[in-house]
Design a protein around this motif. Structure first.
Motif, PDB file in Angstrom:
ATOM      1  N   ASP A   1      21.817  55.559  37.988  1.00  0.00           N
ATOM      2  CA  ASP A   1      20.735  55.708  38.950  1.00  0.00           C
ATOM      3  C   ASP A   1      21.167  56.499  40.178  1.00  0.00           C
ATOM      4  N   GLY A   2      22.477  56.692  40.353  1.00  0.00           N
ATOM      5  CA  GLY A   2      22.945  57.397  41.537  1.00  0.00           C
ATOM      6  C   GLY A   2      23.583  58.742  41.273  1.00  0.00           C
ATOM      7  N   ALA A   3      24.249  58.902  40.124  1.00  0.00           N
ATOM      8  CA  ALA A   3      24.958  60.152  39.852  1.00  0.00           C
ATOM      9  C   ALA A   3      25.214  60.285  38.359  1.00  0.00           C
ATOM     10  N   ASP A   4      25.315  61.524  37.898  1.00  0.00           N
ATOM     11  CA  ASP A   4      25.760  61.779  36.534  1.00  0.00           C
ATOM     12  C   ASP A   4      27.286  61.739  36.521  1.00  0.00           C
ATOM     13  N   LEU A   5      27.839  61.136  35.470  1.00  0.00           N
ATOM     14  CA  LEU A   5      29.285  60.975  35.370  1.00  0.00           C
ATOM     15  C   LEU A   5      29.795  61.615  34.086  1.00  0.00           C
ATOM     16  N   LEU A   6      31.038  62.079  34.137  1.00  0.00           N
ATOM     17  CA  LEU A   6      31.764  62.530  32.956  1.00  0.00           C
ATOM     18  C   LEU A   6      32.991  61.638  32.875  1.00  0.00           C
TER      19      LEU A   6
ATOM     20  N   LEU B   1      33.177  52.584  43.799  1.00  0.00           N
ATOM     21  CA  LEU B   1      32.400  53.674  43.204  1.00  0.00           C
ATOM     22  C   LEU B   1      30.905  53.466  43.407  1.00  0.00           C
ATOM     23  N   GLU B   2      30.456  52.227  43.300  1.00  0.00           N
ATOM     24  CA  GLU B   2      29.040  51.921  43.537  1.00  0.00           C
ATOM     25  C   GLU B   2      28.603  52.437  44.900  1.00  0.00           C
ATOM     26  N   THR B   3      29.407  52.145  45.901  1.00  0.00           N
ATOM     27  CA  THR B   3      29.060  52.542  47.267  1.00  0.00           C
ATOM     28  C   THR B   3      29.121  54.054  47.442  1.00  0.00           C
ATOM     29  N   VAL B   4      30.197  54.663  46.960  1.00  0.00           N
ATOM     30  CA  VAL B   4      30.404  56.094  47.188  1.00  0.00           C
ATOM     31  C   VAL B   4      29.387  56.934  46.421  1.00  0.00           C
ATOM     32  N   LEU B   5      29.063  56.511  45.198  1.00  0.00           N
ATOM     33  CA  LEU B   5      28.157  57.299  44.348  1.00  0.00           C
ATOM     34  C   LEU B   5      26.726  56.777  44.361  1.00  0.00           C
ATOM     35  N   ASP B   6      26.463  55.749  45.177  1.00  0.00           N
ATOM     36  CA  ASP B   6      25.110  55.212  45.330  1.00  0.00           C
ATOM     37  C   ASP B   6      24.498  54.825  43.989  1.00  0.00           C
ATOM     38  N   MET B   7      25.260  54.042  43.215  1.00  0.00           N
ATOM     39  CA  MET B   7      24.750  53.575  41.926  1.00  0.00           C
ATOM     40  C   MET B   7      24.875  52.062  41.869  1.00  0.00           C
TER      41      MET B   7
END
Length: 250
Positions: free
Chosen positions: A79-84, A205-211
């Motif tokens: 919901d916050g960013a696409d990840l690889l 990561l939740e906080t930094v990537l807003d997910m």
């Protein structure tokens, strides 16, 4: 086979994806965190990387079918960013192999348009951890403030011995390529697989990537470790582990 071979499984369109590296290391913290992301967000396999630097072995599934050891990239939409997300069961067996493989991993990340990277891992304390702190290292000082705001601590001369393996080279080689790279290292005893430390890293990561990440399955794994932790508490009355033996490998 060649020293490194890449299978292109799928090539989805990703929007400014962030590379997440979670290969085996101390406490399996990074690997647990990366695999949890794949489980929670139904990652799509996009690349397999085979290398003669991996151990000469195959994995065998429940049906008895063997598969050659490899590292894998999965595309993940949150919901916050696409990840690889990069994970696997092994790292390279030599110094040169670490450089070649990490360069290959970064090539693949760039192919998908990734300009940011987070290497996930654990840093050993030599004793059981009550409150899980996440330590950080970055490829550029400009990245420090945002991570500190997310609860990451930056300590002088830690981790002792530096960061080796793919996690270290994601920062070193990635930084030379202009990738904004950070390593998130959850404190862990170093004695056992540590789901609680993996959760601490994922919360950053939740906080930094807003997910948003659900942790139910990690909590279940943490409960399974309680009996083992009890036994380790008894062991801690024995000789302490020398500081010189505590080095981060991730």
């Amino acid at each position: 086979m060649d020293d490194i071979e890449i299978d292109a499984v799928a090539t989805p369109e990703l929007d400014d994806p962030v590379l997440i590296e979670g290969l085996p290391g101390v406490g399996h913290v990074g690997k647990l965190a990366a695999e949890h992301l794949l489980e929670e967000f139904d990652g799509e396999l996009v690349r397999r990387v085979y290398a003669t630097e991996f151990p000469p072995q195959v994995s065998v599934d429940d049906g008895g079918v063997a598969a050659l050891t490899c590292a894998e990239f999965h595309a993940v939409e949150t919901d916050g960013a696409d990840l690889l997300v990069l994970t696997g069961d092994h790292q390279a067996g030599s110094n040169a192999g670490h450089y070649r493989l990490t360069s290959t991993f970064l090539d693949i990340a760039e192919e998908f348009g990734a300009e940011r990277a987070f290497a996930l891992g654990g840093v050993p304390t030599g004793e059981l951890v009550e409150e899980y702190t996440v330590l950080g290292a970055v490829s550029d000082a400009d990245l420090v403030d945002d991570l500190e705001d997310a609860g990451v601590e930056f300590r002088a001369d830690e981790p002792a011995g530096g960061i080796v393996g793919v996690s270290g080279l994601v920062l070193g080689l990635g930084g030379r390529r202009g990738v904004e790279a950070a390593c998130l290292m959850g404190e862990t005893s170093g004695y056992l697989v540590d789901p609680k430390s993996a959760r601490a890293v994922l919360e950053v990561l939740e906080t930094v990537l807003d997910m948003s990440v659900d942790y139910e399955s990690l909590e279940d794994r943490a409960e399974e470790m309680e009996e083992v932790v009890g036994k380790i508490r008894e062991m801690q009355e024995g000789p302490a582990v020398p500081d010189d033996d505590l080095r981060y490998i991730g």
